[in-house]
Scaffold this active site. Structure first.
Site, PDB file in Angstrom:
ATOM      1  N   CYS A 161       3.002   0.646 -10.469  1.00  0.00           N
ATOM      2  CA  CYS A 161       1.661   0.107 -10.660  1.00  0.00           C
ATOM      3  C   CYS A 161       0.743   1.166 -11.269  1.00  0.00           C
ATOM      4  CB  CYS A 161       1.127  -0.359  -9.297  1.00  0.00           C
ATOM      5  SG  CYS A 161      -0.578  -0.929  -9.281  1.00  0.00           S
ATOM      6  N   HIS A 162      -0.306   0.705 -11.929  1.00  0.00           N
ATOM      7  CA  HIS A 162      -1.272   1.643 -12.522  1.00  0.00           C
ATOM      8  C   HIS A 162      -1.926   2.538 -11.470  1.00  0.00           C
ATOM      9  CE1 HIS A 162      -1.307   0.374 -16.746  1.00  0.00           C
ATOM     10  NE2 HIS A 162      -1.044  -0.846 -16.284  1.00  0.00           N
ATOM     11  N   THR A 163      -2.010   2.068 -10.227  1.00  0.00           N
ATOM     12  CA  THR A 163      -2.582   2.908  -9.175  1.00  0.00           C
ATOM     13  C   THR A 163      -1.718   4.140  -8.928  1.00  0.00           C
ATOM     14  OG1 THR A 163      -3.539   0.944  -8.140  1.00  0.00           O
ATOM     15  CG2 THR A 163      -3.415   2.926  -6.790  1.00  0.00           C
ATOM     16  N   HIS A 202       3.776   1.854  -3.868  1.00  0.00           N
ATOM     17  CA  HIS A 202       3.159   0.981  -2.856  1.00  0.00           C
ATOM     18  C   HIS A 202       3.478  -0.486  -3.100  1.00  0.00           C
ATOM     19  CE1 HIS A 202       0.382   1.002  -6.243  1.00  0.00           C
ATOM     20  NE2 HIS A 202      -0.125  -0.129  -5.787  1.00  0.00           N
ATOM     21  N   GLU A 203       4.515  -0.756  -3.910  1.00  0.00           N
ATOM     22  CA  GLU A 203       4.850  -2.132  -4.258  1.00  0.00           C
ATOM     23  C   GLU A 203       6.351  -2.305  -4.012  1.00  0.00           C
ATOM     24  OE1 GLU A 203       2.644  -4.515  -7.670  1.00  0.00           O
ATOM     25  OE2 GLU A 203       4.463  -3.623  -8.467  1.00  0.00           O
ATOM     26  N   CYS A 250     -10.270  -6.987  11.408  1.00  0.00           N
ATOM     27  CA  CYS A 250      -9.306  -8.086  11.486  1.00  0.00           C
ATOM     28  C   CYS A 250      -9.864  -9.279  12.251  1.00  0.00           C
ATOM     29  CB  CYS A 250      -8.011  -7.603  12.139  1.00  0.00           C
ATOM     30  SG  CYS A 250      -7.013  -6.500  11.104  1.00  0.00           S
ATOM     31  N   ARG A 310      -6.955   3.576   8.762  1.00  0.00           N
ATOM     32  CA  ARG A 310      -7.543   3.932   7.465  1.00  0.00           C
ATOM     33  C   ARG A 310      -7.677   5.445   7.291  1.00  0.00           C
ATOM     34  NH1 ARG A 310      -8.121   5.375   3.421  1.00  0.00           N
ATOM     35  NH2 ARG A 310      -9.579   4.893   1.745  1.00  0.00           N
ATOM     36  N   ARG A 327       5.239  -5.547 -15.864  1.00  0.00           N
ATOM     37  CA  ARG A 327       5.709  -4.832 -14.679  1.00  0.00           C
ATOM     38  C   ARG A 327       7.126  -4.326 -14.936  1.00  0.00           C
ATOM     39  NH1 ARG A 327       1.629  -3.603 -12.585  1.00  0.00           N
ATOM     40  NH2 ARG A 327       1.041  -3.813 -10.390  1.00  0.00           N
ATOM     41  N   CYS A 360       1.614  -5.885  -4.272  1.00  0.00           N
ATOM     42  CA  CYS A 360       0.363  -5.403  -4.851  1.00  0.00           C
ATOM     43  C   CYS A 360      -0.130  -6.312  -5.967  1.00  0.00           C
ATOM     44  CB  CYS A 360       0.508  -3.957  -5.359  1.00  0.00           C
ATOM     45  SG  CYS A 360      -1.043  -3.300  -6.042  1.00  0.00           S
ATOM     46  N   CYS A 375      -8.455  -3.618   7.172  1.00  0.00           N
ATOM     47  CA  CYS A 375      -8.156  -3.275   8.563  1.00  0.00           C
ATOM     48  C   CYS A 375      -8.554  -1.830   8.783  1.00  0.00           C
ATOM     49  CB  CYS A 375      -6.665  -3.474   8.831  1.00  0.00           C
ATOM     50  SG  CYS A 375      -6.087  -2.902  10.448  1.00  0.00           S
ATOM     51  N   CYS A 389      -8.503  -5.076  15.435  1.00  0.00           N
ATOM     52  CA  CYS A 389      -9.697  -4.257  15.186  1.00  0.00           C
ATOM     53  C   CYS A 389     -10.883  -5.139  14.798  1.00  0.00           C
ATOM     54  CB  CYS A 389      -9.420  -3.217  14.101  1.00  0.00           C
ATOM     55  SG  CYS A 389      -9.332  -3.897  12.420  1.00  0.00           S
ATOM     56  N   CYS A 409      -3.758  -5.095  11.682  1.00  0.00           N
ATOM     57  CA  CYS A 409      -3.447  -4.873  13.096  1.00  0.00           C
ATOM     58  C   CYS A 409      -3.729  -6.108  13.943  1.00  0.00           C
ATOM     59  CB  CYS A 409      -4.237  -3.682  13.633  1.00  0.00           C
ATOM     60  SG  CYS A 409      -6.005  -3.995  13.887  1.00  0.00           S
TER      61      CYS A 409
END
Length: 383
Positions: free
Chosen positions: A48-50, A70-71, A106, A118, A376, A177, A114, A103, A100
């Site tokens: 991903c670009h992130t 992250h994907e 959520c 974090r 992708r 993602c 969430c 919290c 979760c």
């Protein structure tokens, strides 16, 4: 085959040792999961670009050395004490936006964000403040709570969701993602109604996913804006009704892109989306909105230190500027439904996969991503 549960696993991972450098595929030691943690054998991951954004060094939270990604999707290899949400052998998707379910965030019913982990996730460590990765004799940081550029990764149990094994992991990973971010932005966050005028700035994976979400909600005009004219075919394939190259618009009509959109839609768009991370584009997207009710949603992430701006009058006259993460989708509660939508043929996923690579060639995947013909690239984590 002997069980690996409770043992450190040595496997391959693509490690980012420093910003701006190619990833290094090498051995990494992955410790077993602790309480409320899950170790996943990652089978496929999207690029991903992130990931590229953090690797560039422009990410204010970026820290090195780190295992990006992250994907990803794979199979649960082992679980720590107290884990009840997934079991060994489950097909799962890693979640960079945890849930979760207890919290303040959520329970609010107002957001998919969430707050439970974090702080530690942002520091690149597990909830107890430590890492599960080691290479070259030193700790390696986690990324976005997922680190899917490793054959094995460890995540918090609130950062993973089981999905039906009927969905191949090379498809399921993309719902971790990009596709979910765009589709959710259009169907969960935005108020797109039948006949709505919609403009999407940026025709990558997220932008095209917004287009298919806008189609689902019955939008009228779906206008995609991108400086790459080759993206027009992609945009129309996913349901766009119009395509604009902003450079060409200025050259031919002497109008800004926002003025052109206002002219095309009799006063402005009902909803616009920025998927570029360019703060100038974010301003144009807002100013292309209709006075009184137009809403512009920021999805793209800008570089550290950059700020958005517009004349306050744009907001005083009823336009709304807002943002969203992961398309407003709650991963553990709602992602399985998107997987099922894909299996029923109601959600495009296969169409996004334009390139494939093996883990050993992951740097080629980054190179593909920078080219206009890549939507992708899916990485097969087997060596």
């Amino acid at each position: 085959m002997a069980s690996t549960a409770g043992k450190t696993i040595t496997c391959k991972a693509a490690i980012a040792w420093s910003p701006g450098e190619d990833l290094s595929v090498e051995d990494v030691q992955v410790a077993p999961p602790r309480a409320h943690e899950v170790r996943i054998k990652i089978l496929h991951t999207g690029v991903c670009h992130t990931d590229a954004y953090t690797l560039s060094g422009k990410d204010p939270e970026g820290a090195f050395p780190v295992i990006l990604g992250h994907e990803g999707a794979g199979i649960v290899e082992s679980v720590g004490e107290g884990v009840t949400s997934v079991s060994v052998g489950d097909t799962v998707v890693a979640l960079y936006t945890p849930e979760c379910q207890t919290c303040k965030f959520c329970l609010s019913g107002k957001t998919n964000l969430c707050g439970s982990i974090r702080t530690t996730q942002g520091r690149g460590v597990m909830p107890d403040g430590t890492s599960r990765f080691r290479a070259r004799g030193r700790d390696i940081l986690h990324f976005m709570g997922t680190s899917t550029f490793a054959e094995y990764t460890v995540v918090a149990d609130i950062s993973v969701v089981a999905v039906t094994p009927k969905c191949p992991t090379d498809r399921a990973c993309l719902l971790g993602c990009g596709i979910t971010t765009g589709y959710g932005a259009a169907t969960v966050v935005a108020d797109i109604r039948k006949g709505s005028n919609v403009a999407v700035f940026g025709a990558g994976c997220v932008g095209l996913s917004i287009v298919q979400g806008a189609v689902r909600n019955g939008a009228g005009r779906i206008i995609v804006v991108d400086i790459n004219k080759d993206k027009e075919e992609w945009a129309r394939r996913f349901g766009a009704t119009h395509f604009l190259d902003p450079v060409r618009v200025v050259a031919e009509s002497k109008m800004s892109i926002q003025d052109k959109l206002v002219e095309m839609t009799d006063g402005g768009c009902d909803v616009t989306f920025d998927c570029t991370g360019n703060v100038g584009v974010m301003r144009a997207a807002l100013e292309a909105c209709h006075k009184g009710w137009g809403e512009s949603i920021v999805i793209g992430v800008a570089a550290a230190g950059q700020e958005i701006s517009t004349r306050p009058f744009q907001l005083v006259t009823g336009r709304v500027w807002r943002g969203c993460a992961f398309g407003g989708v709650k991963g553990r509660s709602q992602l399985p439904d998107l997987v099922n939508d894909y299996l029923k043929g109601d959600l495009k996923v296969d169409e996004f996969i334009t390139h494939r690579e093996k883990l050993a060639n992951i740097n080629a995947a980054f190179a593909h991503m920078k080219k206009g013909d890549c939507i992708r690239c899916v990485v097969d984590m087997s060596i």
